[in-house]
Design a protein around this motif. Sequence first.
Motif, PDB file in Angstrom:
ATOM      1  N   THR A  83       0.816  -1.214   0.000  1.00 43.39           N
ATOM      2  CA  THR A  83       0.000   0.000   0.000  1.00 43.39           C
ATOM      3  C   THR A  83       0.845   1.257   0.000  1.00 43.39           C
ATOM      4  O   THR A  83       0.557   2.212  -0.734  1.00 43.39           O
ATOM      5  CB  THR A  83      -0.927   0.024   1.233  1.00 43.39           C
ATOM      6  N   PHE A  84       1.899   1.253   0.813  1.00 39.82           N
ATOM      7  CA  PHE A  84       2.681   2.478   1.009  1.00 39.82           C
ATOM      8  C   PHE A  84       4.111   2.391   0.470  1.00 39.82           C
ATOM      9  O   PHE A  84       4.872   3.343   0.598  1.00 39.82           O
ATOM     10  CB  PHE A  84       2.709   2.840   2.499  1.00 39.82           C
ATOM     11  N   GLY A  85       4.468   1.255  -0.113  1.00 39.73           N
ATOM     12  CA  GLY A  85       5.790   1.112  -0.697  1.00 39.73           C
ATOM     13  C   GLY A  85       6.921   1.126   0.309  1.00 39.73           C
ATOM     14  O   GLY A  85       8.044   1.510  -0.014  1.00 39.73           O
ATOM     15  N   THR A 208      -0.159   6.976  10.465  1.00 36.40           N
ATOM     16  CA  THR A 208       1.295   7.028  10.594  1.00 36.40           C
ATOM     17  C   THR A 208       1.964   7.185   9.232  1.00 36.40           C
ATOM     18  O   THR A 208       2.855   8.033   9.054  1.00 36.40           O
ATOM     19  CB  THR A 208       1.821   5.759  11.288  1.00 36.40           C
ATOM     20  N   MET A 209       1.548   6.398   8.265  1.00 33.20           N
ATOM     21  CA  MET A 209       2.165   6.462   6.940  1.00 33.20           C
ATOM     22  C   MET A 209       1.897   7.803   6.251  1.00 33.20           C
ATOM     23  O   MET A 209       2.762   8.348   5.554  1.00 33.20           O
ATOM     24  CB  MET A 209       1.683   5.296   6.073  1.00 33.20           C
ATOM     25  N   ILE A 210       0.719   8.347   6.458  1.00 34.16           N
ATOM     26  CA  ILE A 210       0.438   9.680   5.898  1.00 34.16           C
ATOM     27  C   ILE A 210       1.353  10.712   6.528  1.00 34.16           C
ATOM     28  O   ILE A 210       1.951  11.548   5.839  1.00 34.16           O
ATOM     29  CB  ILE A 210      -1.043  10.052   6.114  1.00 34.16           C
ATOM     30  N   ARG A 211       1.492  10.650   7.848  1.00 27.03           N
ATOM     31  CA  ARG A 211       2.368  11.589   8.540  1.00 27.03           C
ATOM     32  C   ARG A 211       3.838  11.425   8.129  1.00 27.03           C
ATOM     33  O   ARG A 211       4.618  12.370   8.200  1.00 27.03           O
ATOM     34  CB  ARG A 211       2.236  11.421  10.057  1.00 27.03           C
ATOM     35  N   LEU A 212       4.197  10.228   7.690  1.00 22.45           N
ATOM     36  CA  LEU A 212       5.563   9.972   7.234  1.00 22.45           C
ATOM     37  C   LEU A 212       5.765  10.339   5.767  1.00 22.45           C
ATOM     38  O   LEU A 212       6.854  10.133   5.221  1.00 22.45           O
ATOM     39  CB  LEU A 212       5.922   8.495   7.455  1.00 22.45           C
ATOM     40  N   GLY A 213       4.715  10.868   5.131  1.00 16.31           N
ATOM     41  CA  GLY A 213       4.840  11.336   3.755  1.00 16.31           C
ATOM     42  C   GLY A 213       4.631  10.282   2.695  1.00 16.31           C
ATOM     43  O   GLY A 213       5.003  10.490   1.534  1.00 16.31           O
ATOM     44  N   MET A 220      -2.116   6.840  -3.076  1.00 22.89           N
ATOM     45  CA  MET A 220      -1.034   5.939  -2.674  1.00 22.89           C
ATOM     46  C   MET A 220       0.092   6.027  -3.701  1.00 22.89           C
ATOM     47  O   MET A 220       0.292   5.122  -4.518  1.00 22.89           O
ATOM     48  CB  MET A 220      -1.554   4.504  -2.568  1.00 22.89           C
ATOM     49  N   VAL A 221       0.843   7.097  -3.652  1.00 20.43           N
ATOM     50  CA  VAL A 221       1.841   7.355  -4.695  1.00 20.43           C
ATOM     51  C   VAL A 221       3.056   6.435  -4.615  1.00 20.43           C
ATOM     52  O   VAL A 221       3.847   6.374  -5.556  1.00 20.43           O
ATOM     53  CB  VAL A 221       2.303   8.831  -4.669  1.00 20.43           C
ATOM     54  N   ASP A 222       3.209   5.716  -3.515  1.00 21.62           N
ATOM     55  CA  ASP A 222       4.339   4.795  -3.365  1.00 21.62           C
ATOM     56  C   ASP A 222       3.929   3.334  -3.451  1.00 21.62           C
ATOM     57  O   ASP A 222       4.739   2.444  -3.181  1.00 21.62           O
ATOM     58  CB  ASP A 222       5.040   5.042  -2.026  1.00 21.62           C
TER      59      ASP A 222
END
Length: 266
Positions: A83-85, A208-213, A220-222
């Motif tokens: 999902t978040f790469g 958490t993942m959003i806050r980590l960019g 979901m760009v990654d």
Amino acid sequence: MQKITEQAGPYRHLERQTTEELLTNINREDQKVALAVERCIPALTALVEDIVPRMQRGGRIFYTGAGTSGRLGVLDASECPPTFGVPPGWVVGLIAGGDRALRHPVEAAEDATDRGWQDLEAHGINDRDILIGIAASGTTPYVIGGLRAARERGILTACITCNPGAPVTEHADHPIVAVVGPEVVTGSTRMKSGTAQKLILNMISTATMIRLGRVKDNRMVDMQLSNAKLVDRGTKMIVESLGIDYAEAERRLLLRGSVRAVLEAG
């Protein structure tokens, strides 16, 4: 301790109910779950705001649990890389009894107090990491043992339970308690309790993942381009963002390997 999760369910003589009555009653109870989770938002906010800076310094999230709770933790951890790469080691899910327990019961695995820490130690857990113990009952020895040992070593701890005052909360810097009430089938915490745990895990990892960019706008760009559906999704993101045609967007995506890389290249 009075375990709400073990109290008699609100509906009696289920075997006499029609299929429609059973489904209606299950759904009626499920509607209470989101409200119980909503009451946890202040505690979840504090937890995520403690997690983010640790992960920025190289820390990891560990989930630990037994049975349904353990399976949900493993599920959430396994969904973060595609999902978040992110690398698989960023979020780690451990279940009492090991991977075999994902599909088959492992007798008495959850009762092994020392095993919880041993499994964590095998992954080199350290004081930059975060340990989240998941236990609907709040009494699982495997989870409590891991949390106790981790906290003694200065590791940030949290728990997700559905019983106020449960022993697991005594070993958590951030106790998350979602009081969903008794289950339709008494004691079957794979139902409302499990649903609450899944919602909370979604919230923790996603925020958490959003806050980590790891998310741009709401995309979901990654994400990993692991199948045709995801390549198509990524291509459409690029079309929308850059205003180019589909074929060119797909060519750039496959060339650069991620939506983020294409957008940053312009």
